[in-house]
Design an enzyme around this catalytic site. Structure first.
Site, PDB file in Angstrom:
ATOM      1  N   GLU A   1       3.535   3.784 -11.439  1.00 18.55           N
ATOM      2  CA  GLU A   1       3.284   2.708 -10.479  1.00 18.55           C
ATOM      3  C   GLU A   1       1.833   2.295 -10.653  1.00 18.55           C
ATOM      4  O   GLU A   1       0.927   3.021 -10.237  1.00 18.55           O
ATOM      5  CB  GLU A   1       3.543   3.189  -9.058  1.00 18.55           C
TER       6      GLU A   1
ATOM      7  N   TYR B   1       0.851  -1.195   0.000  1.00 16.49           N
ATOM      8  CA  TYR B   1       0.000   0.000   0.000  1.00 16.49           C
ATOM      9  C   TYR B   1       0.888   1.247   0.000  1.00 16.49           C
ATOM     10  O   TYR B   1       1.829   1.359   0.790  1.00 16.49           O
ATOM     11  CB  TYR B   1      -0.953  -0.016   1.206  1.00 16.49           C
ATOM     12  N   SER B   2       0.556   2.176  -0.904  1.00 18.33           N
ATOM     13  CA  SER B   2       1.330   3.424  -1.009  1.00 18.33           C
ATOM     14  C   SER B   2       1.003   4.314   0.174  1.00 18.33           C
ATOM     15  O   SER B   2      -0.159   4.401   0.578  1.00 18.33           O
ATOM     16  CB  SER B   2       0.951   4.182  -2.274  1.00 18.33           C
TER      17      SER B   2
ATOM     18  N   TYR C   1      -1.101  -1.053 -10.631  1.00 19.83           N
ATOM     19  CA  TYR C   1      -1.334  -2.379 -10.056  1.00 19.83           C
ATOM     20  C   TYR C   1      -2.744  -2.847 -10.355  1.00 19.83           C
ATOM     21  O   TYR C   1      -3.537  -2.092 -10.901  1.00 19.83           O
ATOM     22  CB  TYR C   1      -1.100  -2.354  -8.547  1.00 19.83           C
TER      23      TYR C   1
ATOM     24  N   CYS D   1      -0.044   6.908 -11.294  1.00 22.60           N
ATOM     25  CA  CYS D   1      -0.320   5.835 -10.339  1.00 22.60           C
ATOM     26  C   CYS D   1      -1.798   5.470 -10.377  1.00 22.60           C
ATOM     27  O   CYS D   1      -2.666   6.341 -10.459  1.00 22.60           O
ATOM     28  CB  CYS D   1       0.080   6.270  -8.930  1.00 22.60           C
TER      29      CYS D   1
HETATM   30  C1  LIG Z   1       3.187  -0.793  -5.549  1.00 24.47           C
HETATM   31  C2  LIG Z   1       1.759  -1.072  -5.162  1.00 24.47           C
HETATM   32  C3  LIG Z   1       1.050  -0.120  -4.468  1.00 24.47           C
HETATM   33  C4  LIG Z   1      -0.268  -0.352  -4.116  1.00 24.47           C
HETATM   34  N1  LIG Z   1      -0.937   0.611  -3.454  1.00 24.47           N
HETATM   35  C5  LIG Z   1      -2.243   0.429  -3.144  1.00 24.47           C
HETATM   36  C6  LIG Z   1      -2.959   1.460  -2.469  1.00 24.47           C
HETATM   37  O1  LIG Z   1      -2.433   2.530  -2.162  1.00 24.47           O
HETATM   38  N2  LIG Z   1      -4.265   1.215  -2.182  1.00 24.47           N
HETATM   39  C7  LIG Z   1      -4.908   0.030  -2.525  1.00 24.47           C
HETATM   40  O2  LIG Z   1      -6.085  -0.146  -2.215  1.00 24.47           O
HETATM   41  N3  LIG Z   1      -4.219  -0.959  -3.172  1.00 24.47           N
HETATM   42  C8  LIG Z   1      -2.915  -0.790  -3.472  1.00 24.47           C
HETATM   43  N4  LIG Z   1      -2.229  -1.795  -4.100  1.00 24.47           N
HETATM   44  C9  LIG Z   1      -2.930  -3.073  -4.347  1.00 24.47           C
HETATM   45  C10 LIG Z   1      -2.821  -3.944  -3.070  1.00 24.47           C
HETATM   46  O3  LIG Z   1      -1.468  -4.304  -2.853  1.00 24.47           O
HETATM   47  C11 LIG Z   1      -3.618  -5.236  -3.147  1.00 24.47           C
HETATM   48  O4  LIG Z   1      -3.288  -5.919  -4.333  1.00 24.47           O
HETATM   49  C12 LIG Z   1      -5.125  -5.016  -3.106  1.00 24.47           C
HETATM   50  O5  LIG Z   1      -5.496  -4.343  -1.916  1.00 24.47           O
HETATM   51  C13 LIG Z   1      -5.851  -6.376  -3.117  1.00 24.47           C
HETATM   52  O6  LIG Z   1      -5.376  -7.151  -2.043  1.00 24.47           O
HETATM   53  P1  LIG Z   1      -6.358  -8.125  -1.278  1.00 24.47           P
HETATM   54  O7  LIG Z   1      -5.521  -8.938  -0.339  1.00 24.47           O
HETATM   55  O8  LIG Z   1      -7.504  -7.397  -0.699  1.00 24.47           O
HETATM   56  O9  LIG Z   1      -6.939  -9.041  -2.435  1.00 24.47           O
HETATM   57  P2  LIG Z   1      -6.438 -10.506  -2.779  1.00 24.47           P
HETATM   58  O10 LIG Z   1      -6.938 -11.434  -1.745  1.00 24.47           O
HETATM   59  O11 LIG Z   1      -4.978 -10.458  -3.047  1.00 24.47           O
HETATM   60  O12 LIG Z   1      -7.153 -10.748  -4.157  1.00 24.47           O
HETATM   61  C14 LIG Z   1      -8.504 -11.162  -4.266  1.00 24.47           C
HETATM   62  C15 LIG Z   1      -8.859 -11.193  -5.715  1.00 24.47           C
HETATM   63  O13 LIG Z   1      -9.018  -9.865  -6.203  1.00 24.47           O
HETATM   64  C16 LIG Z   1      -8.173  -9.612  -7.288  1.00 24.47           C
HETATM   65  N5  LIG Z   1      -7.615  -8.258  -7.051  1.00 24.47           N
HETATM   66  C17 LIG Z   1      -6.467  -7.953  -6.434  1.00 24.47           C
HETATM   67  N6  LIG Z   1      -6.297  -6.623  -6.384  1.00 24.47           N
HETATM   68  C18 LIG Z   1      -7.364  -6.071  -6.965  1.00 24.47           C
HETATM   69  C19 LIG Z   1      -7.743  -4.742  -7.224  1.00 24.47           C
HETATM   70  N7  LIG Z   1      -6.989  -3.668  -6.844  1.00 24.47           N
HETATM   71  N8  LIG Z   1      -8.907  -4.551  -7.876  1.00 24.47           N
HETATM   72  C20 LIG Z   1      -9.691  -5.601  -8.259  1.00 24.47           C
HETATM   73  N9  LIG Z   1      -9.359  -6.889  -8.042  1.00 24.47           N
HETATM   74  C21 LIG Z   1      -8.212  -7.132  -7.396  1.00 24.47           C
HETATM   75  C22 LIG Z   1      -7.118 -10.688  -7.248  1.00 24.47           C
HETATM   76  O14 LIG Z   1      -6.669 -10.991  -8.561  1.00 24.47           O
HETATM   77  C23 LIG Z   1      -7.826 -11.844  -6.620  1.00 24.47           C
HETATM   78  O15 LIG Z   1      -8.539 -12.564  -7.585  1.00 24.47           O
HETATM   79  C24 LIG Z   1      -0.905  -1.574  -4.465  1.00 24.47           C
HETATM   80  C25 LIG Z   1      -0.180  -2.541  -5.160  1.00 24.47           C
HETATM   81  C26 LIG Z   1       1.121  -2.294  -5.513  1.00 24.47           C
HETATM   82  C27 LIG Z   1       1.863  -3.341  -6.280  1.00 24.47           C
END
Ligand SMILES: Cc1cc2nc3c(=O)[nH]c(=O)nc-3n(C[C@H](O)[C@H](O)[C@H](O)COP(=O)(O)OP(=O)(O)OC[C@H]3O[C@@H](n4cnc5c(N)ncnc54)[C@H](O)[C@@H]3O)c2cc1C
Length: 437
Positions: free
Chosen positions: A435, A225-226, A437, A395
């Site tokens: 950045e 998370y950023s 995602y 981003c």
């Molecule tokens: C560099 C970087 C910075 C990030 N910053 C932020 C941030 O500031 N705020 C933020 O909310 N997230 C951010 N993310 C995304 C975050 O890391 C997670 O991937 C996101 O919150 C989903 O994680 P989860 O454990 O809830 O879902 P998971 O349990 O990992 O995934 C559940 C399912 O949802 C899908 N999924 C995953 N991410 C998303 C998404 N964003 N939208 C729709 N479907 C998704 C997956 O493919 C999977 O099928 C960032 C990612 C990166 C790489």
């Protein structure tokens, strides 16, 4: 004897699943699609990887930089790598001998780069393009160095390879920042590190490890998370950070899911504990020199680093001791109700920040995307693309990347500039950072 003279040996490029935070930077940087992922691991296909090292610099944790000497015929296959929790041990000379392969010389140790530095640098410089647009913009024009005036970023103070694996933070605030009652549920979460050091700069991120085990019975891997707060804390002088987190309730295909970390974070109550690793990121950092301009282009939670940079500049301006340059924000969402921080953003003075919203699903209005707003402001952006004091940040959702890069290219070309030259300069000077995602 080494792998260059022993055709039966392979110095296989592998990603350490115990350290990897699944950010996808390696996959985006690979110019030949040798890196892929499933729900568990990021892996390198030995039949495709040319060991050009383009993926190495962008990895926040160093998980990407792992090598094992194996018999070529017994290279670890993708299916095997997808199932790993840890990297396999290095094969012993006796095990190699069992496969009829002689051991490498001592001086051809596994830590050695697989190619000469010159070859690696050449590979890093070459990126495939399709009709002038980089095949993968993140691996194309995004800078691999921070702005020259960026502050020093501390990275990996906590993590699998650090002396301390995690730091426990305490939730000190959790408020919803999108309109209640709408689908798009985004929270502003504040974490406090107490007396534990956790220096953060705007543009960096942290890793959150949700409690419990995954479907494989393993601890959840960290989600990134950023940081949405300025370097001196969400509350100035406090050892805390804020995050902007969207509750994931649908996967990318629209199927219902309950995202592990985002739901854990959005449900936090004041006083709850969170295991954190990081900080991560040493390039997506803001310039610190007077009169430097910042152009921020984001969608949804991609606003987090933009909020952080804006807030730091706001505090500097308030101090009266810093003369900032222009701040331009291009911010896209489906509707204003789904746009995090919509209210607070509107109250920022116009002479401090120039804000352009783009809404793609406002009833009765044409669909507008951030790239449309960029094109509308082409006359202002073209000079900034050429100005060595202007830094660009993108981003948000991966899907925005191509459209934004295409719009910047159109802006440059509309002003009679050669985008390939402008893009290369932006990259070399640490002035364009993506950045997604
Ligand atoms: C560099 C970087 C910075 C990030 N910053 C932020 C941030 O500031 N705020 C933020 O909310 N997230 C951010 N993310 C995304 C975050 O890391 C997670 O991937 C996101 O919150 C989903 O994680 P989860 O454990 O809830 O879902 P998971 O349990 O990992 O995934 C559940 C399912 O949802 C899908 N999924 C995953 N991410 C998303 C998404 N964003 N939208 C729709 N479907 C998704 C997956 O493919 C999977 O099928 C960032 C990612 C990166 C790489």
């Amino acid at each position: 004897m080494d792998t260059r003279t022993n055709p039966t040996l392979l110095k296989q490029h592998l990603i350490d699943p115990a350290i990897c935070i699944r950010c996808g930077a390696c996959e985006a940087a690979c110019p030949i699609q040798a890196i892929s992922h499933d729900a568990n691991n990021y892996v390198v296909d030995p039949s495709i990887c040319e060991q050009c090292l383009a993926c190495i610099p962008g990895c926040p944790t160093g998980a990407i930089d792992n090598w094992r000497m194996v018999p070529k015929a017994r290279a670890y296959a993708l299916d095997e790598q997808f199932g790993w929790f840890d990297l396999p041990e290095e094969l012993t000379p006796a095990q190699l001998a069992e496969f009829g392969v002689a051991s490498p010389d001592e001086d051809a140790g596994v830590a050695e780069a697989p190619q000469t530095l010159a070859q690696s640098k050449a590979a890093l410089a070459v990126e495939p393009t399709e009709g002038g647009v980089p095949a993968s913009p993140a691996g194309g024009h995004t800078a691999r160095t921070p702005p020259w005036s960026a502050a020093h970023a501390y990275v990996n103070l906590y993590g699998a390879r650090a002396a301390q694996k995690t730091v426990t933070a305490t939730c000190t605030g959790n408020v919803r920042v999108t309109e209640v009652g709408k689908d798009y549920d985004t929270h502003h979460v504040i974490l406090d590190f107490g007396a534990m050091p956790f220096p953060m700069l705007e543009g960096q991120s942290i890793g959150v490890i949700a409690p419990g085990l995954d479907a494989r019975g393993q601890p959840h891997f960290a989600r990134q998370y950023s940081v949405a707060s300025a370097r001196n804390g969400e509350r100035p002088g406090y050892n805390n950070v804020s995050l902007t987190i969207k509750r994931v309730l649908e996967d990318y295909e629209g199927n219902p899911v309950r995202g592990v970390a985002s739901n854990f974070m959005c449900d936090l109550k004041v006083g709850d504990k969170v295991e954190v690793i990081g900080p991560f990121g040493a390039t997506f950092l803001m310039p610190n020199h007077p009169k430097s301009h910042i152009v921020m282009i984001c969608t949804g939670t991609g606003s987090a680093p933009m909020r952080a940079m804006t807030e730091w500049r706001r505090r500097l301006r308030k101090s009266g001791k810093f003369e900032g340059g222009k701040l331009l924000l291009f911010f896209g969402a489906r509707s204003k109700e789904e746009l995090p921080y919509f209210g607070p953003l509107q109250s920022l003075p116009r002479d401090f920040i120039d804000i352009h919203f783009a809404f793609s699903r406002t009833p009765g209005q044409p669909k507008t995307y951030v790239q449309d707003r960029l094109r509308e402001r082409a006359a202002d952006l073209a000079p900034l693309l050429q100005d060595g004091n202007c830094f660009f940040y993108v981003c948000g959702l991966k899907a925005m990347e191509d459209g934004v890069m295409q719009a910047l290219r159109d802006v440059a070309q509309g002003a009679g500039l050669n985008w390939d030259e402008v893009g290369e300069r932006l990259k070399k000077e640490g002035r364009l950072h993506l950045e997604t995602y």
